[in-house]
Scaffold this motif. Structure first.
Motif, PDB file in Angstrom:
ATOM      1  N   VAL B 110       0.855  -1.185   0.000  1.00 55.71           N
ATOM      2  CA  VAL B 110       0.000   0.000   0.000  1.00 55.71           C
ATOM      3  C   VAL B 110       0.891   1.235   0.000  1.00 55.71           C
ATOM      4  CG1 VAL B 110      -1.844   1.196   1.220  1.00 55.71           C
ATOM      5  CG2 VAL B 110      -1.672  -1.277   1.353  1.00 55.71           C
ATOM      6  N   PRO B 111       0.642   2.197  -0.903  1.00 60.36           N
ATOM      7  CA  PRO B 111       1.453   3.419  -0.893  1.00 60.36           C
ATOM      8  C   PRO B 111       1.254   4.200   0.415  1.00 60.36           C
ATOM      9  CG  PRO B 111      -0.252   3.502  -2.598  1.00 60.36           C
ATOM     10  CD  PRO B 111      -0.340   2.164  -1.985  1.00 60.36           C
ATOM     11  N   LEU B 112       2.268   4.988   0.768  1.00 59.36           N
ATOM     12  CA  LEU B 112       2.270   5.644   2.075  1.00 59.36           C
ATOM     13  C   LEU B 112       1.063   6.567   2.252  1.00 59.36           C
ATOM     14  CD1 LEU B 112       3.985   5.835   4.632  1.00 59.36           C
ATOM     15  CD2 LEU B 112       5.072   7.845   3.662  1.00 59.36           C
ATOM     16  N   ARG B 113       0.762   7.352   1.231  1.00 60.42           N
ATOM     17  CA  ARG B 113      -0.367   8.276   1.359  1.00 60.42           C
ATOM     18  C   ARG B 113      -1.677   7.505   1.528  1.00 60.42           C
ATOM     19  NH1 ARG B 113      -1.921  13.657   0.372  1.00 60.42           N
ATOM     20  NH2 ARG B 113      -3.854  13.834  -0.799  1.00 60.42           N
ATOM     21  N   GLY B 114      -1.764   6.377   0.845  1.00 60.41           N
ATOM     22  CA  GLY B 114      -2.946   5.528   0.998  1.00 60.41           C
ATOM     23  C   GLY B 114      -3.091   5.034   2.433  1.00 60.41           C
ATOM     24  N   GLN B 115      -1.967   4.697   3.060  1.00 60.91           N
ATOM     25  CA  GLN B 115      -2.016   4.225   4.449  1.00 60.91           C
ATOM     26  C   GLN B 115      -2.519   5.323   5.374  1.00 60.91           C
ATOM     27  OE1 GLN B 115       1.596   2.423   5.821  1.00 60.91           O
ATOM     28  NE2 GLN B 115       1.956   1.337   3.906  1.00 60.91           N
ATOM     29  N   TYR B 116      -2.075   6.560   5.131  1.00 58.62           N
ATOM     30  CA  TYR B 116      -2.514   7.666   5.984  1.00 58.62           C
ATOM     31  C   TYR B 116      -4.020   7.915   5.825  1.00 58.62           C
ATOM     32  CZ  TYR B 116       1.897   9.265   7.898  1.00 58.62           C
ATOM     33  OH  TYR B 116       3.041   9.353   8.629  1.00 58.62           O
ATOM     34  N   ILE B 117      -4.484   7.893   4.574  1.00 58.55           N
ATOM     35  CA  ILE B 117      -5.910   8.157   4.347  1.00 58.55           C
ATOM     36  C   ILE B 117      -6.753   7.053   4.981  1.00 58.55           C
ATOM     37  CG2 ILE B 117      -7.683   8.457   2.579  1.00 58.55           C
ATOM     38  CD1 ILE B 117      -5.543   9.671   0.792  1.00 58.55           C
ATOM     39  N   ARG B 118      -6.265   5.821   4.887  1.00 58.11           N
ATOM     40  CA  ARG B 118      -6.945   4.701   5.521  1.00 58.11           C
ATOM     41  C   ARG B 118      -7.112   4.907   7.020  1.00 58.11           C
ATOM     42  NH1 ARG B 118      -4.642  -1.176   4.077  1.00 58.11           N
ATOM     43  NH2 ARG B 118      -5.855  -1.486   2.208  1.00 58.11           N
ATOM     44  N   ALA B 119      -5.991   5.269   7.646  1.00 57.95           N
ATOM     45  CA  ALA B 119      -6.020   5.469   9.091  1.00 57.95           C
ATOM     46  C   ALA B 119      -6.935   6.629   9.443  1.00 57.95           C
ATOM     47  CB  ALA B 119      -4.607   5.720   9.605  1.00 57.95           C
ATOM     48  N   LEU B 120      -6.907   7.677   8.605  1.00 56.47           N
ATOM     49  CA  LEU B 120      -7.755   8.841   8.859  1.00 56.47           C
ATOM     50  C   LEU B 120      -9.233   8.444   8.790  1.00 56.47           C
ATOM     51  CD1 LEU B 120      -7.916  11.950   9.155  1.00 56.47           C
ATOM     52  CD2 LEU B 120      -7.972  12.082   6.678  1.00 56.47           C
ATOM     53  N   ALA B 121      -9.593   7.727   7.725  1.00 63.15           N
ATOM     54  CA  ALA B 121     -10.990   7.288   7.585  1.00 63.15           C
ATOM     55  C   ALA B 121     -11.379   6.377   8.738  1.00 63.15           C
ATOM     56  CB  ALA B 121     -11.171   6.565   6.252  1.00 63.15           C
ATOM     57  N   SER B 122     -10.440   5.541   9.150  1.00 63.76           N
ATOM     58  CA  SER B 122     -10.712   4.617  10.244  1.00 63.76           C
ATOM     59  C   SER B 122     -10.986   5.369  11.546  1.00 63.76           C
ATOM     60  CB  SER B 122      -9.517   3.680  10.375  1.00 63.76           C
ATOM     61  OG  SER B 122      -9.485   3.108  11.631  1.00 63.76           O
ATOM     62  N   GLU B 123     -10.196   6.423  11.815  1.00 61.18           N
ATOM     63  CA  GLU B 123     -10.411   7.203  13.041  1.00 61.18           C
ATOM     64  C   GLU B 123     -11.739   7.951  12.982  1.00 61.18           C
ATOM     65  OE1 GLU B 123      -8.625   7.094  15.780  1.00 61.18           O
ATOM     66  OE2 GLU B 123      -7.224   5.716  14.854  1.00 61.18           O
ATOM     67  N   LEU B 124     -12.028   8.552  11.827  1.00 64.43           N
ATOM     68  CA  LEU B 124     -13.291   9.291  11.688  1.00 64.43           C
ATOM     69  C   LEU B 124     -14.472   8.351  11.887  1.00 64.43           C
ATOM     70  CD1 LEU B 124     -12.477  11.499   8.568  1.00 64.43           C
ATOM     71  CD2 LEU B 124     -12.770  12.302  10.898  1.00 64.43           C
ATOM     72  N   ASN B 125     -14.354   7.150  11.337  1.00 58.72           N
ATOM     73  CA  ASN B 125     -15.453   6.201  11.416  1.00 58.72           C
ATOM     74  C   ASN B 125     -15.629   5.663  12.834  1.00 58.72           C
ATOM     75  OD1 ASN B 125     -16.502   3.822   8.882  1.00 58.72           O
ATOM     76  ND2 ASN B 125     -17.631   4.867  10.452  1.00 58.72           N
ATOM     77  N   ARG B 126     -14.518   5.551  13.556  1.00 55.90           N
ATOM     78  CA  ARG B 126     -14.624   5.113  14.942  1.00 55.90           C
ATOM     79  C   ARG B 126     -15.396   6.143  15.766  1.00 55.90           C
ATOM     80  NH1 ARG B 126     -10.544   2.161  16.080  1.00 55.90           N
ATOM     81  NH2 ARG B 126      -9.152   3.704  15.226  1.00 55.90           N
ATOM     82  N   GLN B 127     -15.163   7.442  15.456  1.00 56.32           N
ATOM     83  CA  GLN B 127     -15.908   8.500  16.138  1.00 56.32           C
ATOM     84  C   GLN B 127     -17.402   8.357  15.855  1.00 56.32           C
ATOM     85  OE1 GLN B 127     -14.058  10.095  18.135  1.00 56.32           O
ATOM     86  NE2 GLN B 127     -12.798  11.681  17.228  1.00 56.32           N
ATOM     87  N   VAL B 128     -17.732   8.104  14.577  1.00 55.22           N
ATOM     88  CA  VAL B 128     -19.140   7.958  14.202  1.00 55.22           C
ATOM     89  C   VAL B 128     -19.783   6.840  15.005  1.00 55.22           C
ATOM     90  CG1 VAL B 128     -20.712   7.312  12.346  1.00 55.22           C
ATOM     91  CG2 VAL B 128     -18.826   8.848  11.875  1.00 55.22           C
ATOM     92  N   TYR B 129     -19.087   5.698  15.066  1.00 45.89           N
ATOM     93  CA  TYR B 129     -19.664   4.562  15.789  1.00 45.89           C
ATOM     94  C   TYR B 129     -19.812   4.873  17.280  1.00 45.89           C
ATOM     95  CZ  TYR B 129     -20.247   0.413  18.392  1.00 45.89           C
ATOM     96  OH  TYR B 129     -20.752  -0.472  19.297  1.00 45.89           O
ATOM     97  N   THR B 130     -18.749   5.433  17.867  1.00 46.99           N
ATOM     98  CA  THR B 130     -18.773   5.661  19.314  1.00 46.99           C
ATOM     99  C   THR B 130     -19.876   6.649  19.685  1.00 46.99           C
ATOM    100  OG1 THR B 130     -16.403   5.337  19.231  1.00 46.99           O
ATOM    101  CG2 THR B 130     -17.291   6.094  21.292  1.00 46.99           C
ATOM    102  N   LEU B 131     -20.087   7.662  18.826  1.00 51.43           N
ATOM    103  CA  LEU B 131     -21.154   8.623  19.108  1.00 51.43           C
ATOM    104  C   LEU B 131     -22.522   7.954  19.030  1.00 51.43           C
ATOM    105  CD1 LEU B 131     -19.702  11.713  17.273  1.00 51.43           C
ATOM    106  CD2 LEU B 131     -20.214  11.560  19.696  1.00 51.43           C
ATOM    107  N   TYR B 132     -22.690   7.079  18.064  1.00 53.29           N
ATOM    108  CA  TYR B 132     -23.962   6.361  17.927  1.00 53.29           C
ATOM    109  C   TYR B 132     -24.208   5.504  19.176  1.00 53.29           C
ATOM    110  CZ  TYR B 132     -27.708   4.112  15.283  1.00 53.29           C
ATOM    111  OH  TYR B 132     -28.925   3.680  14.846  1.00 53.29           O
ATOM    112  N   TRP B 133     -23.153   4.819  19.587  1.00 50.50           N
ATOM    113  CA  TRP B 133     -23.274   3.976  20.783  1.00 50.50           C
ATOM    114  C   TRP B 133     -23.600   4.816  22.014  1.00 50.50           C
ATOM    115  CZ3 TRP B 133     -19.888   4.728  24.845  1.00 50.50           C
ATOM    116  CH2 TRP B 133     -20.085   3.872  25.945  1.00 50.50           C
ATOM    117  N   LEU B 134     -22.912   5.990  22.116  1.00 51.30           N
ATOM    118  CA  LEU B 134     -23.114   6.853  23.282  1.00 51.30           C
ATOM    119  C   LEU B 134     -24.550   7.370  23.323  1.00 51.30           C
ATOM    120  CD1 LEU B 134     -21.723   8.191  25.664  1.00 51.30           C
ATOM    121  CD2 LEU B 134     -21.023  10.039  24.180  1.00 51.30           C
TER     122      LEU B 134
END
Lengths: 190, 386
Positions: B110-134
């Motif tokens: 995976v290219p480096l920039r792709g890895q960063y975007i992946r992690a970014l999307a993953s963090e944003l999505n974790r926020q979405v889930y946690t807020l829904y759960w909360l």
């Protein structure tokens, strides 16, 4: 290779060949270098039980897999928990190999209590006859395997001897078909 | 007179019979769910003796779709859209470990920039889930404000993910080899602005919810899971970290660029419902920092995905990869026989693993504590059923 036939599953020689094949296939680097920490870990198991009982399938960074016969799995699991420090099962899954008339059950073991093992997952696998699939349960050693084993029972029809509830779990209560993750079960229309 | 005496005797007899009731007679069986709005698509049977729960039997499977079997019929790329269905609110993370596993099988970089975007999307999505759960946790403890606020603030991250991926909830963003598309223009500023606003909101959450005496009374000291039991039951994610074990897959076994990201694993030691609801909140705070760091360190330009052949496949082999999702470690075990379709896919999800703690914690606790224990387990029935 036909779609139904995974790499050599017949006999120990082919298994060794498979293990070499997997190692080389993942990355060229792995071919020569067996990671030190993982190598030591597996060596401890092999030197305790001997290489007739414990077959090493592969050793990769963070991931190792061993294959043991069903009648020895309790001893190996106890050793892995008490001496090495793998304290919970992350996943228990079964794979059906109709060509070999076998079902493989794999316990993916992890550790919370030993810091060094945090990045390690040990796959402890065993194989049982497909027509009379019975295995001893590991829930007395790994309590965390309880629901996973129950799922494996209903999805692959592996009866875990000593498990208190070899019963339906995820499937409907009126399910009247063969276990769905066996290869002869086909999704309707496909 | 005789008649009266006879009646009196009969009454005594009846009275004696009432006294002689057995333990079984005293128990009342309650079925929680699947139509109960507080359980999700999940049912568990409990028996209560007075106020106390003495028996609990989870009965999942109402939303079982056979994801693992379906995966065997589709090739590695076709599998992505349906594999995110079990947890649409955290769809980036459930396809993340799938992509990692396929990359290992087919030896894709995976290219480096792709890895960063992946992690970014993953963090944003974790926020979405946690807020829904909360939000759900709030409403089931009777706190309507805590339902409205996270649901509203969740839109911040959904909007960001929509700009990033094109879809609000089911993104199908991670693919083996990288991510589907690059980040849009002006995304960084917008993301930083919204994250800064969200951090201010988190302070207000703490004031109105976590420091609320009523909330604390209902959760503190309730459903205590000790460190030893947490290890024994093999729970994961916030449930594990609330019991004093600082285990986070992002730290324990860093994937992609997480080894270069500086963050702390949030954990608490009390192991009660309060700790289990506080740890995701602390994770959200930490996640804001991670998002900022990711945006800061991200390479300015470069590829975001590796070009793949039409039907990517690898040699026969197997791989087990895990990521930290909103509900803990999420692992994929994939066996490949060398064809473009997987031979076997096993999804090991946090919800299924945490379900084992439900009967363990409920038995012996009061019926009134049931909602605060059940939702603190961060359990998502659809994900557990797969």
């Amino acid at each position: 290779m036909s779609s139904d036939q995974p790499a050599g599953q017949n006999g120990s020689e082919q298994k060794k060949a498979e293990s070499n094949h997997i190692q080389t296939s993942i990355s060229k680097k792995d071919e020569a270098i067996i990671p030190e920490f993982e190598g030591d870990l597996i060596n401890k198991i092999v030197s305790r039980f001997g290489d007739k009982i414990v077959q090493v399938i592969y050793i990769r960074p963070g991931r190792s897999k061993i294959l043991v016969p069903p009648n020895e799995i309790l001893q190996v699991a106890s050793f892995v928990r008490d001496t090495l420090g793998f304290d919970h099962a992350e996943s228990v899954s079964g794979t059906d190999y109709p060509k070999d008339n076998q079902i493989e059950v794999i316990y993916h073991l992890g550790s919370y209590s030993v810091d060094k093992l945090a990045s390690q997952v040990l796959a402890l696998s065993t194989r049982t006859d497909r027509n009379d699939s019975r295995l001893p349960t590991l829930i007395n050693i790994f309590k965390s395997a309880e629901y996973h084993e129950r799922e494996t029972f209903e999805m692959l029809g592996v009866y875990f001897e000593g498990h208190p509830r070899n019963e339906r779990f995820l499937l409907p209560e009126d399910w009247a078909d063969i276990p769905p993750l066996r290869k002869e079960f086909r999704i309707k229309g496909r | 007179m005789d008649n009266l005496e006879q009646k009196f005797n009969e009454t005594i007899k009846m009275g004696l019979e009432i006294v002689k009731e057995t333990q079984e007679d005293r128990l009342m069986t309650l079925s929680v769910g699947p139509q109960h709005p507080g359980s999700g698509h999940f049912r568990f049977t409990i028996k209560v003796d007075g106020d106390y729960i003495v028996f609990c039997d989870p009965d999942p499977g109402y939303v079982h779709r056979g994801e693992e079997k379906m995966s065997e019929y589709r090739n590695f790329i076709q599998n992505i859209p349906h594999l995110e269905r079990p947890i649409i609110h955290d769809s980036t993370n459930i396809t993340y470990s799938y992509s990692l596993a396929v990359e290992e099988l087919a030896n894709i970089q995976v290219p480096l920039r792709g890895q960063y975007i992946r992690a970014l999307a993953s963090e944003l999505n974790r926020q979405v889930y946690t807020l829904y759960w909360l939000a759900i946790y709030g409403i089931f403890l009777g706190h309507s404000t805590m339902f409205m606020w996270p649901m509203g603030d969740r839109e911040l991250f959904i909007d960001l993910l929509e700009a990033l991926t094109g879809a609000r909830v089911t993104h199908a963003f991670n693919i083996p080899g990288g991510v589907r598309n690059d980040i849009p223009e002006g995304f960084k500023d917008r993301c930083l602005r919204q994250v800064a606003y969200f951090e201010k909101r988190l302070v207000e959450y703490e004031d109105i919810f976590y420091n609320n005496p009523l909330f604390r009374q209902r959760t503190e000291g309730v459903g205590i899971l000790t460190k030893e039991d947490a290890v024994k039951l093999g729970v994961t994610g916030s449930v594990l970290r609330a019991s004093g074990i600082p285990f986070d897959v992002r730290k324990a076994e860093p994937y992609d660029i997480y080894s270069e990201i500086d963050f702390k694993v949030q954990y608490m030691k009390t192991g009660d419902s309060y700790a289990r609801s506080m740890v995701p909140f602390l994770d959200m705070k930490e996640s804001c920092q991670i998002i900022r760091e990711l945006l800061d360190k991200m390479p300015k330009s470069g590829e975001v995905r590796t070009k793949l052949q039409p039907n990517p496949k690898g040699p026969p082999g197997e791989s087990y990869k895990r990521v930290e999702s909103g509900r803990g470690a999420l692992g994929y075990y994939i066996v490949s026989d060398g064809t473009p379709k997987p031979y076997r896919v096993k999804i090991s999800v946090g919800s299924f693993r945490n379900m084992l703690a439900l009967p363990f914690l409920l038995i012996g606790s009061k019926l009134a504590d049931m909602p605060s224990i059940y939702w603190s387990l961060n359990y998502w029935p659809v994900e557990a059923d797969r």
